[in-house]
Motif scaffolding. Structure first.
Motif, PDB file in Angstrom:
ATOM      1  N   ASP A  25       0.850  -1.206   0.000  1.00  0.00           N
ATOM      2  CA  ASP A  25       0.000   0.000   0.000  1.00  0.00           C
ATOM      3  C   ASP A  25       0.881   1.250   0.000  1.00  0.00           C
ATOM      4  O   ASP A  25       0.779   2.083   0.875  1.00  0.00           O
ATOM      5  N   ALA A  26       1.779   1.355  -0.988  1.00  0.00           N
ATOM      6  CA  ALA A  26       2.650   2.541  -1.038  1.00  0.00           C
ATOM      7  C   ALA A  26       2.548   3.167  -2.423  1.00  0.00           C
ATOM      8  O   ALA A  26       1.428   3.416  -2.901  1.00  0.00           O
ATOM      9  N   ASP A  27       3.680   3.451  -3.070  1.00  0.00           N
ATOM     10  CA  ASP A  27       3.654   4.058  -4.401  1.00  0.00           C
ATOM     11  C   ASP A  27       3.204   3.009  -5.416  1.00  0.00           C
ATOM     12  O   ASP A  27       3.849   1.984  -5.607  1.00  0.00           O
ATOM     13  N   LYS A  28       2.082   3.270  -6.032  1.00  0.00           N
ATOM     14  CA  LYS A  28       1.420   2.250  -6.866  1.00  0.00           C
ATOM     15  C   LYS A  28       2.233   1.907  -8.116  1.00  0.00           C
ATOM     16  O   LYS A  28       2.090   0.808  -8.655  1.00  0.00           O
ATOM     17  N   GLN A  29       3.072   2.838  -8.566  1.00  0.00           N
ATOM     18  CA  GLN A  29       3.866   2.576  -9.773  1.00  0.00           C
ATOM     19  C   GLN A  29       4.772   1.371  -9.609  1.00  0.00           C
ATOM     20  O   GLN A  29       5.132   0.706 -10.573  1.00  0.00           O
ATOM     21  N   ASN A  30       5.193   1.111  -8.373  1.00  0.00           N
ATOM     22  CA  ASN A  30       6.127   0.010  -8.103  1.00  0.00           C
ATOM     23  C   ASN A  30       5.442  -1.255  -7.600  1.00  0.00           C
ATOM     24  O   ASN A  30       6.109  -2.167  -7.104  1.00  0.00           O
ATOM     25  N   ASN A  31       4.124  -1.336  -7.732  1.00  0.00           N
ATOM     26  CA  ASN A  31       3.411  -2.460  -7.125  1.00  0.00           C
ATOM     27  C   ASN A  31       3.878  -3.823  -7.625  1.00  0.00           C
ATOM     28  O   ASN A  31       3.948  -4.780  -6.847  1.00  0.00           O
ATOM     29  N   ALA A  32       4.201  -3.926  -8.912  1.00  0.00           N
ATOM     30  CA  ALA A  32       4.645  -5.233  -9.424  1.00  0.00           C
ATOM     31  C   ALA A  32       5.986  -5.620  -8.792  1.00  0.00           C
ATOM     32  O   ALA A  32       6.215  -6.795  -8.475  1.00  0.00           O
ATOM     33  N   ARG A  33       6.855  -4.642  -8.587  1.00  0.00           N
ATOM     34  CA  ARG A  33       8.137  -4.940  -7.917  1.00  0.00           C
ATOM     35  C   ARG A  33       7.895  -5.381  -6.482  1.00  0.00           C
ATOM     36  O   ARG A  33       8.567  -6.278  -5.962  1.00  0.00           O
ATOM     37  N   TYR A  34       6.936  -4.740  -5.824  1.00  0.00           N
ATOM     38  CA  TYR A  34       6.638  -5.116  -4.439  1.00  0.00           C
ATOM     39  C   TYR A  34       6.048  -6.524  -4.371  1.00  0.00           C
ATOM     40  O   TYR A  34       6.374  -7.292  -3.458  1.00  0.00           O
ATOM     41  N   LEU A  35       5.201  -6.863  -5.338  1.00  0.00           N
ATOM     42  CA  LEU A  35       4.629  -8.209  -5.322  1.00  0.00           C
ATOM     43  C   LEU A  35       5.727  -9.250  -5.573  1.00  0.00           C
ATOM     44  O   LEU A  35       5.760 -10.295  -4.902  1.00  0.00           O
ATOM     45  N   ALA A  36       6.626  -8.964  -6.507  1.00  0.00           N
ATOM     46  CA  ALA A  36       7.718  -9.905  -6.771  1.00  0.00           C
ATOM     47  C   ALA A  36       8.572 -10.091  -5.514  1.00  0.00           C
ATOM     48  O   ALA A  36       8.973 -11.216  -5.172  1.00  0.00           O
ATOM     49  N   ALA A  37       8.834  -9.007  -4.807  1.00  0.00           N
ATOM     50  CA  ALA A  37       9.618  -9.103  -3.567  1.00  0.00           C
ATOM     51  C   ALA A  37       8.832  -9.864  -2.503  1.00  0.00           C
ATOM     52  O   ALA A  37       9.397 -10.684  -1.762  1.00  0.00           O
ATOM     53  N   ALA A  38       7.527  -9.610  -2.434  1.00  0.00           N
ATOM     54  CA  ALA A  38       6.695 -10.301  -1.438  1.00  0.00           C
ATOM     55  C   ALA A  38       6.750 -11.809  -1.644  1.00  0.00           C
ATOM     56  O   ALA A  38       6.812 -12.580  -0.677  1.00  0.00           O
ATOM     57  N   LEU A  39       6.763 -12.230  -2.900  1.00  0.00           N
ATOM     58  CA  LEU A  39       6.824 -13.671  -3.182  1.00  0.00           C
ATOM     59  C   LEU A  39       8.132 -14.272  -2.690  1.00  0.00           C
ATOM     60  O   LEU A  39       8.181 -15.439  -2.298  1.00  0.00           O
ATOM     61  N   ARG A  40       9.193 -13.472  -2.712  1.00  0.00           N
ATOM     62  CA  ARG A  40      10.484 -13.974  -2.209  1.00  0.00           C
ATOM     63  C   ARG A  40      10.510 -14.043  -0.682  1.00  0.00           C
ATOM     64  O   ARG A  40      11.364 -14.715  -0.109  1.00  0.00           O
ATOM     65  N   LEU A  41       9.590 -13.330  -0.045  1.00  0.00           N
ATOM     66  CA  LEU A  41       9.562 -13.278   1.422  1.00  0.00           C
ATOM     67  C   LEU A  41       8.449 -14.154   2.003  1.00  0.00           C
ATOM     68  O   LEU A  41       8.318 -14.252   3.226  1.00  0.00           O
ATOM     69  N   ALA A  42       7.666 -14.778   1.129  1.00  0.00           N
ATOM     70  CA  ALA A  42       6.500 -15.531   1.581  1.00  0.00           C
ATOM     71  C   ALA A  42       6.805 -17.025   1.617  1.00  0.00           C
ATOM     72  O   ALA A  42       7.909 -17.471   1.288  1.00  0.00           O
ATOM     73  N   ARG A  43       5.806 -17.773   2.043  1.00  0.00           N
ATOM     74  CA  ARG A  43       5.871 -19.244   2.054  1.00  0.00           C
ATOM     75  C   ARG A  43       4.517 -19.748   1.567  1.00  0.00           C
ATOM     76  O   ARG A  43       3.552 -18.964   1.526  1.00  0.00           O
ATOM     77  N   PRO A  44       4.410 -21.010   1.214  1.00  0.00           N
ATOM     78  CA  PRO A  44       3.087 -21.528   0.875  1.00  0.00           C
ATOM     79  C   PRO A  44       2.118 -21.274   2.029  1.00  0.00           C
ATOM     80  O   PRO A  44       2.441 -21.543   3.187  1.00  0.00           O
ATOM     81  N   GLY A  45       0.974 -20.720   1.716  1.00  0.00           N
ATOM     82  CA  GLY A  45      -0.022 -20.387   2.738  1.00  0.00           C
ATOM     83  C   GLY A  45      -0.015 -18.916   3.131  1.00  0.00           C
ATOM     84  O   GLY A  45      -0.947 -18.450   3.777  1.00  0.00           O
ATOM     85  N   VAL A  97      -2.467   3.994 -12.327  1.00  0.00           N
ATOM     86  CA  VAL A  97      -3.277   2.992 -13.031  1.00  0.00           C
ATOM     87  C   VAL A  97      -2.356   2.009 -13.756  1.00  0.00           C
ATOM     88  O   VAL A  97      -2.570   0.791 -13.718  1.00  0.00           O
ATOM     89  N   GLN A  98      -1.327   2.533 -14.408  1.00  0.00           N
ATOM     90  CA  GLN A  98      -0.380   1.652 -15.118  1.00  0.00           C
ATOM     91  C   GLN A  98       0.281   0.674 -14.144  1.00  0.00           C
ATOM     92  O   GLN A  98       0.445  -0.506 -14.435  1.00  0.00           O
ATOM     93  N   GLY A  99       0.662   1.188 -12.972  1.00  0.00           N
ATOM     94  CA  GLY A  99       1.293   0.325 -11.965  1.00  0.00           C
ATOM     95  C   GLY A  99       0.334  -0.721 -11.436  1.00  0.00           C
ATOM     96  O   GLY A  99       0.724  -1.866 -11.166  1.00  0.00           O
ATOM     97  N   THR A 100      -0.935  -0.332 -11.321  1.00  0.00           N
ATOM     98  CA  THR A 100      -1.951  -1.284 -10.859  1.00  0.00           C
ATOM     99  C   THR A 100      -2.163  -2.376 -11.898  1.00  0.00           C
ATOM    100  O   THR A 100      -2.247  -3.565 -11.581  1.00  0.00           O
ATOM    101  N   ARG A 101      -2.219  -1.966 -13.169  1.00  0.00           N
ATOM    102  CA  ARG A 101      -2.378  -2.994 -14.218  1.00  0.00           C
ATOM    103  C   ARG A 101      -1.183  -3.941 -14.231  1.00  0.00           C
ATOM    104  O   ARG A 101      -1.336  -5.150 -14.435  1.00  0.00           O
ATOM    105  N   ALA A 102      -0.004  -3.404 -14.020  1.00  0.00           N
ATOM    106  CA  ALA A 102       1.194  -4.252 -14.032  1.00  0.00           C
ATOM    107  C   ALA A 102       1.127  -5.294 -12.922  1.00  0.00           C
ATOM    108  O   ALA A 102       1.474  -6.463 -13.127  1.00  0.00           O
ATOM    109  N   VAL A 103       0.667  -4.878 -11.742  1.00  0.00           N
ATOM    110  CA  VAL A 103       0.607  -5.853 -10.649  1.00  0.00           C
ATOM    111  C   VAL A 103      -0.511  -6.871 -10.897  1.00  0.00           C
ATOM    112  O   VAL A 103      -0.352  -8.062 -10.596  1.00  0.00           O
ATOM    113  N   LEU A 104      -1.622  -6.439 -11.499  1.00  0.00           N
ATOM    114  CA  LEU A 104      -2.688  -7.393 -11.816  1.00  0.00           C
ATOM    115  C   LEU A 104      -2.219  -8.391 -12.866  1.00  0.00           C
ATOM    116  O   LEU A 104      -2.540  -9.586 -12.797  1.00  0.00           O
TER     117      LEU A 104
END
Ligand SMILES: C[S@@+](CC[C@H](N)C(=O)[O-])C[C@H]1O[C@@H](n2cnc3c(N)ncnc32)[C@H](O)[C@@H]1O
Length: 138
Positions: free
Chosen positions: A55-75, A99-106
């Motif tokens: 929930d920060a700068d939306k332009q970087n949302n896809a980068r944040y999701l990619a990083a989140a996947l590296r920090l997560a576990r199944p479940g 909007v562009q950043g949101t589409r990228a993360v979707l």
């Protein structure tokens, strides 16, 4: 709990609120651009996070999701806020970088086989918006 914040004043307010909630001892407020802080966090190889809230700068949302996947576990659950943006996310004419950043993360959510996800719309005092709720597959 780790929270990433670029604005020194917001970080100070967050620390004060966490202290008042009795969570100061378990919450780490990291000051700096989240893209940089995430690299440091990932390099430290922490225990996997059960929940990530983006929930920060939306332009970087896809980068944040990619990083989140590296920090997560199944479940683990990953929430991405503000993905409807008053319907602008489906306006093909929108050049809004948020909007562009949101589409990228979707697009990344859709393409990522490790995620099961849905987007929920919300309507309230702050208007029409929504969030993605994604679960990392077992
Ligand atoms: C919508 S607010 C977060 C609100 C918070 N999630 C809550 O529920 O109270 C967005 C925050 O992200 C911070 N922010 C914006 N860009 C950032 C960046 N590149 N790195 C880290 N934090 C950032 C802003 O300073 C702001 O405090």
């Amino acid at each position: 709990m780790v929270t990433l914040e670029v604005d020194p004043h917001h970080a100070e307010v967050a620390r004060g609120n966490l202290d008042r909630a009795g969570l100061g001892a378990v919450a780490d407020v990291v000051l700096g651009p989240a893209v940089d802080s995430l690299e440091v966090l990932i390099a430290a190889r922490p225990e996997p996070f059960d929940l990530v809230f983006i929930d920060a700068d939306k332009q970087n949302n896809a980068r944040y999701l990619a990083a989140a996947l590296r920090l997560a576990r199944p479940g683990s659950a990953i929430v991405v806020d503000n993905v409807v943006r008053g319907g602008a996310v489906v306006d093909p004419a929108s050049a809004d970088p948020n909007v562009q950043g949101t589409r990228a993360v979707l697009d990344l959510v859709r393409a990522e086989p490790r995620l099961t996800a849905t987007a929920l719309q919300t309507v309230g005092s702050k208007g029409w918006d929504g969030f993605v709720l994604a679960l990392v597959r077992e």
